[in-house]
Design a protein around this motif. Structure first.
Motif, PDB file in Angstrom:
ATOM      1  N   VAL A  41      -4.113  -6.745   2.718  1.00 36.93           N
ATOM      2  CA  VAL A  41      -3.693  -5.267   2.855  1.00 36.93           C
ATOM      3  C   VAL A  41      -2.196  -5.399   2.321  1.00 36.93           C
ATOM      4  O   VAL A  41      -1.385  -5.974   2.817  1.00 36.93           O
ATOM      5  CB  VAL A  41      -3.915  -4.658   4.226  1.00 36.93           C
ATOM      6  N   SER A  42      -1.932  -4.331   1.677  1.00 39.80           N
ATOM      7  CA  SER A  42      -0.449  -4.299   1.133  1.00 39.80           C
ATOM      8  C   SER A  42       0.146  -2.889   1.703  1.00 39.80           C
ATOM      9  O   SER A  42      -0.595  -1.743   1.351  1.00 39.80           O
ATOM     10  CB  SER A  42      -0.113  -4.136  -0.461  1.00 39.80           C
ATOM     11  N   VAL A  86       6.573  -2.370   9.011  1.00 41.88           N
ATOM     12  CA  VAL A  86       5.483  -2.822   8.104  1.00 41.88           C
ATOM     13  C   VAL A  86       4.651  -3.651   8.815  1.00 41.88           C
ATOM     14  O   VAL A  86       3.185  -3.441   8.551  1.00 41.88           O
ATOM     15  CB  VAL A  86       6.012  -3.492   6.738  1.00 41.88           C
ATOM     16  N   LYS A  87       4.802  -4.337   9.902  1.00 40.42           N
ATOM     17  CA  LYS A  87       4.031  -5.095  10.773  1.00 40.42           C
ATOM     18  C   LYS A  87       3.077  -4.257  11.557  1.00 40.42           C
ATOM     19  O   LYS A  87       1.965  -4.457  12.011  1.00 40.42           O
ATOM     20  CB  LYS A  87       4.906  -6.105  11.844  1.00 40.42           C
ATOM     21  N   GLU A 103      -1.227 -13.796   8.526  1.00 36.92           N
ATOM     22  CA  GLU A 103       0.018 -13.962   7.794  1.00 36.92           C
ATOM     23  C   GLU A 103       0.671 -13.256   6.658  1.00 36.92           C
ATOM     24  O   GLU A 103      -0.398 -12.794   5.956  1.00 36.92           O
ATOM     25  CB  GLU A 103      -0.176 -15.624   7.407  1.00 36.92           C
ATOM     26  N   VAL A 104       1.802 -13.522   6.501  1.00 36.42           N
ATOM     27  CA  VAL A 104       2.484 -12.590   5.139  1.00 36.42           C
ATOM     28  C   VAL A 104       1.978 -13.205   4.044  1.00 36.42           C
ATOM     29  O   VAL A 104       2.553 -14.428   3.767  1.00 36.42           O
ATOM     30  CB  VAL A 104       3.988 -12.433   5.172  1.00 36.42           C
ATOM     31  N   ALA A 112       5.154  -5.467   1.868  1.00 35.17           N
ATOM     32  CA  ALA A 112       4.599  -6.597   2.062  1.00 35.17           C
ATOM     33  C   ALA A 112       3.156  -6.592   2.064  1.00 35.17           C
ATOM     34  O   ALA A 112       2.291  -5.612   2.366  1.00 35.17           O
ATOM     35  CB  ALA A 112       4.891  -7.064   3.650  1.00 35.17           C
ATOM     36  N   THR A 113       2.340  -7.860   1.727  1.00 32.36           N
ATOM     37  CA  THR A 113       0.990  -8.119   1.573  1.00 32.36           C
ATOM     38  C   THR A 113       0.653  -9.112   2.954  1.00 32.36           C
ATOM     39  O   THR A 113       1.223  -9.933   2.854  1.00 32.36           O
ATOM     40  CB  THR A 113       0.535  -8.582   0.225  1.00 32.36           C
TER      41      THR A 113
END
Length: 227
Positions: free
Chosen positions: A26-27, A164-165, A181-182, A222-223
């Motif tokens: 997911v982005s 974003v987290k 994980e990123v 972030a993805t």
């Protein structure tokens, strides 16, 4: 018999596939900001004089600068990165109204004082001294800043990452999965957070009454893996 053996082979193959093959990604974007009041300022004052004689113009400016140094004696130790050493002299031509007359030549001398202050309570007293000596200056919102702007920028970035987290965890929860994980992280397209003015410095007469708050913002993209 054949069908049963074929089904068993497929099941065994699925069990041996890596977990990442079955997981998704997911982005998301996140934003963060910090509001603050400037606590410092960068200032410039200029002494300027004109005369047909360059020496006279220079001496006039020199006298004003001597008076300035005397006037700020009690504040001098609190003026950071202080500089007033450069004298500039140039010539300008003043056109005449009569065709037969030659343009008049004038020498212009100027000397600029520059420094920064980390105590804004000094601002109005210094402006008062400058006005009393006829020094020229411009006071704009861009001259005010915070002594820990880097810390403000990092705090805004930390809030953007936390945002974003949090969004990833919300999406994963809705899908009955977990945020992993990123995979990739892009911070402001590679640029540092930029201070954004929310209000400009306000003058009342010759005094500054309000500087106004500012805001530093940051954004990230972030993805994440979904487990």
């Amino acid at each position: 018999m054949f069908k049963s053996r074929f089904t068993g082979v497929i099941a065994a193959a699925l069990m041996t596939l890596p977990a990442t093959t079955l997981a998704g990604e997911v982005s998301l974007s996140g934003e963060g900001s910090v509001r603050y009041e400037p606590d410092s300022a960068r200032l410039q004052f200029t002494a300027r004089a004109e005369h047909s004689d360059a020496k006279t113009a220079s001496e006039t400016v020199g006298n004003v600068m001597a008076e300035w140094r005397k006037a700020i004696g009690t504040y001098r130790s609190e003026l950071n990165d202080y500089s007033d050493a450069d004298l500039s002299v140039y010539t300008r031509m003043i056109p005449t109204q009569e065709k037969d007359q030659d343009p008049k030549q004038m020498s212009v001398a100027s000397q600029t004082v520059s420094f920064s202050i980390s105590d804004l309570s000094l601002l109005n007293p210094l402006i008062e001294k400058a006005n009393g000596l006829g020094l020229q200056y411009h006071l704009g919102s861009h001259q005010f800043f915070h002594s820990d702007e880097q810390g403000m920028e990092r705090e805004a970035l930390a809030r953007a990452i936390a945002d974003v987290k949090s969004r990833c965890e919300f999406v994963a929860q809705q899908l009955e999965q977990q945020c992993g994980e990123v995979v990739t992280l892009n911070i402001n397209g590679g640029h540092r957070p930029v201070p954004m003015m929310r209000a400009e410095a306000k003058m009342v007469g010759d005094a500054v009454s309000s500087v106004g708050p500012r805001e530093v913002s940051a954004s990230v993209h972030a993805t994440f893996e979904l487990d």
